[in-house]
Design a protein around this motif. Structure first.
Motif, PDB file in Angstrom:
ATOM      1  N   THR A   1       0.817  -1.222   0.000  1.00  0.00           N
ATOM      2  CA  THR A   1       0.000   0.000   0.000  1.00  0.00           C
ATOM      3  C   THR A   1       0.842   1.260   0.000  1.00  0.00           C
ATOM      4  O   THR A   1       0.616   2.175  -0.810  1.00  0.00           O
TER       5      THR A   1
ATOM      6  N   ASP B   1       1.004   3.951  -3.049  1.00  0.00           N
ATOM      7  CA  ASP B   1       0.617   5.345  -2.790  1.00  0.00           C
ATOM      8  C   ASP B   1       1.708   6.309  -3.263  1.00  0.00           C
ATOM      9  O   ASP B   1       1.414   7.349  -3.869  1.00  0.00           O
TER      10      ASP B   1
ATOM     11  N   GLN C   1      -3.480   2.685  -9.715  1.00  0.00           N
ATOM     12  CA  GLN C   1      -4.610   3.029  -8.858  1.00  0.00           C
ATOM     13  C   GLN C   1      -5.511   1.814  -8.634  1.00  0.00           C
ATOM     14  O   GLN C   1      -5.981   1.564  -7.519  1.00  0.00           O
ATOM     15  N   ASP C   2      -5.722   1.038  -9.705  1.00  0.00           N
ATOM     16  CA  ASP C   2      -6.532  -0.179  -9.580  1.00  0.00           C
ATOM     17  C   ASP C   2      -5.843  -1.194  -8.667  1.00  0.00           C
ATOM     18  O   ASP C   2      -6.509  -1.891  -7.888  1.00  0.00           O
TER      19      ASP C   2
ATOM     20  N   SER D   1      -3.918  -0.538  -6.166  1.00  0.00           N
ATOM     21  CA  SER D   1      -4.115  -0.070  -4.797  1.00  0.00           C
ATOM     22  C   SER D   1      -5.504  -0.469  -4.291  1.00  0.00           C
ATOM     23  O   SER D   1      -5.668  -0.888  -3.134  1.00  0.00           O
ATOM     24  N   LYS D   2      -6.505  -0.380  -5.176  1.00  0.00           N
ATOM     25  CA  LYS D   2      -7.867  -0.778  -4.793  1.00  0.00           C
ATOM     26  C   LYS D   2      -7.930  -2.273  -4.494  1.00  0.00           C
ATOM     27  O   LYS D   2      -8.644  -2.709  -3.585  1.00  0.00           O
TER      28      LYS D   2
ATOM     29  N   HIS E   1      -6.536  -2.918  -1.031  1.00  0.00           N
ATOM     30  CA  HIS E   1      -7.526  -2.545  -0.014  1.00  0.00           C
ATOM     31  C   HIS E   1      -8.670  -3.562   0.049  1.00  0.00           C
ATOM     32  O   HIS E   1      -9.187  -3.852   1.132  1.00  0.00           O
ATOM     33  N   LYS E   2      -9.033  -4.122  -1.102  1.00  0.00           N
ATOM     34  CA  LYS E   2     -10.075  -5.155  -1.128  1.00  0.00           C
ATOM     35  C   LYS E   2      -9.607  -6.390  -0.365  1.00  0.00           C
ATOM     36  O   LYS E   2     -10.373  -6.961   0.425  1.00  0.00           O
TER      37      LYS E   2
ATOM     38  N   THR F   1      -3.103  -9.093 -10.646  1.00  0.00           N
ATOM     39  CA  THR F   1      -2.885  -7.646 -10.545  1.00  0.00           C
ATOM     40  C   THR F   1      -1.404  -7.312 -10.604  1.00  0.00           C
ATOM     41  O   THR F   1      -0.981  -6.401 -11.327  1.00  0.00           O
TER      42      THR F   1
END
Length: 227
Positions: free
Chosen positions: A54, A58, A70-71, A73-74, A77-78, A200
């Motif tokens: 993360t 960032d 950005q995806d 990072s999502k 978080h998921k 990813t």
């Protein structure tokens, strides 16, 4: 330590709470301590992902904003959110007597180390000498802006994740002795998140600029390999 290892820093709060819980777990634990153990486990997973991914993503997004980053990072978080959710869900199926072995297991993985001139608690995961040498070579290449090594770096990172899954996920699951249905459900969740994670990561190299390679190498050198 004489063998190579991955050292992931955890917060002093989690370490202190875990030490105290380890002492209390010498006797039958309360429902409150069972819930605390689950919370500490969830916090540990969140901190691991923050340390490894993360914070790095960032920083990359600040210097080279890219939709793929950005995806990614999502996705991280998921995974963090799903881990917290399922740990909370599993607490309902755990008898109090099954929790102490997991507490002791995590306690034994934590070591207070002086790295880079500072002393902090770390979760320590051994790796092979072959892996350590390969990772060191890749980090050296990235530090010199050899961006063609990014794909190899991703594969080594995936290998590190798969190595860590055993002590951090599968061993605790086995220690808790779930029935077949619950165990199968957990394995299914782990496999889905793991595949998402790998997919990813493997898409990232083409989206990382050459100038970002040295910061990436520096980031992973902080925790990835120690001797």
């Amino acid at each position: 330590m004489n063998t190579p290892y991955i050292a992931i820093q955890i917060t002093e709060n989690v370490y202190t709470e875990m030490k105290a819980l380890h002492v209390r777990a010498a006797k039958p634990i309360s429902d409150e301590d069972k819930a605390l153990g689950a919370d500490l486990l969830a916090q540990t997973y969140v901190q691991l992902l923050d340390t490894c991914f993360t914070h790095l993503l960032d920083e990359l997004n600040k210097t080279q904003a890219d939709k793929m980053l950005q995806d990614a990072s999502k996705v991280i978080h998921k995974v963090q959110s799903e881990a917290q959710h399922y740990i909370g869900w599993l607490v309902k199926f755990i008898a109090n007597k099954r929790v102490p072995p997991v507490i002791h297991h995590f306690h034994d993985m934590v070591h207070v180390l002086n790295l880079n001139g500072q002393t902090h608690p770390y979760i320590v995961i051994p790796v092979t000498s072959t892996y350590a040498e390969s990772a060191s070579d890749v980090m050296f290449a990235l530090a010199n802006k050899e961006s063609e090594k990014l794909n190899e770096g991703v594969e080594l990172l995936i290998e590190a994740i798969e190595t860590a899954l055993v002590p951090l996920v599968y061993t605790p699951k086995d220690l808790m002795g779930f029935n077949f249905v619950i165990s199968k459900t957990i394995n299914g969740v782990i496999n889905v998140l793991h595949r998402l994670f790998k997919h990813t990561l493997r898409k990232l190299p083409p989206h990382i600029q050459e100038e970002s390679c040295p910061p990436i190498a520096k980031h992973f050198e902080v925790f990835l390999i120690r001797k």
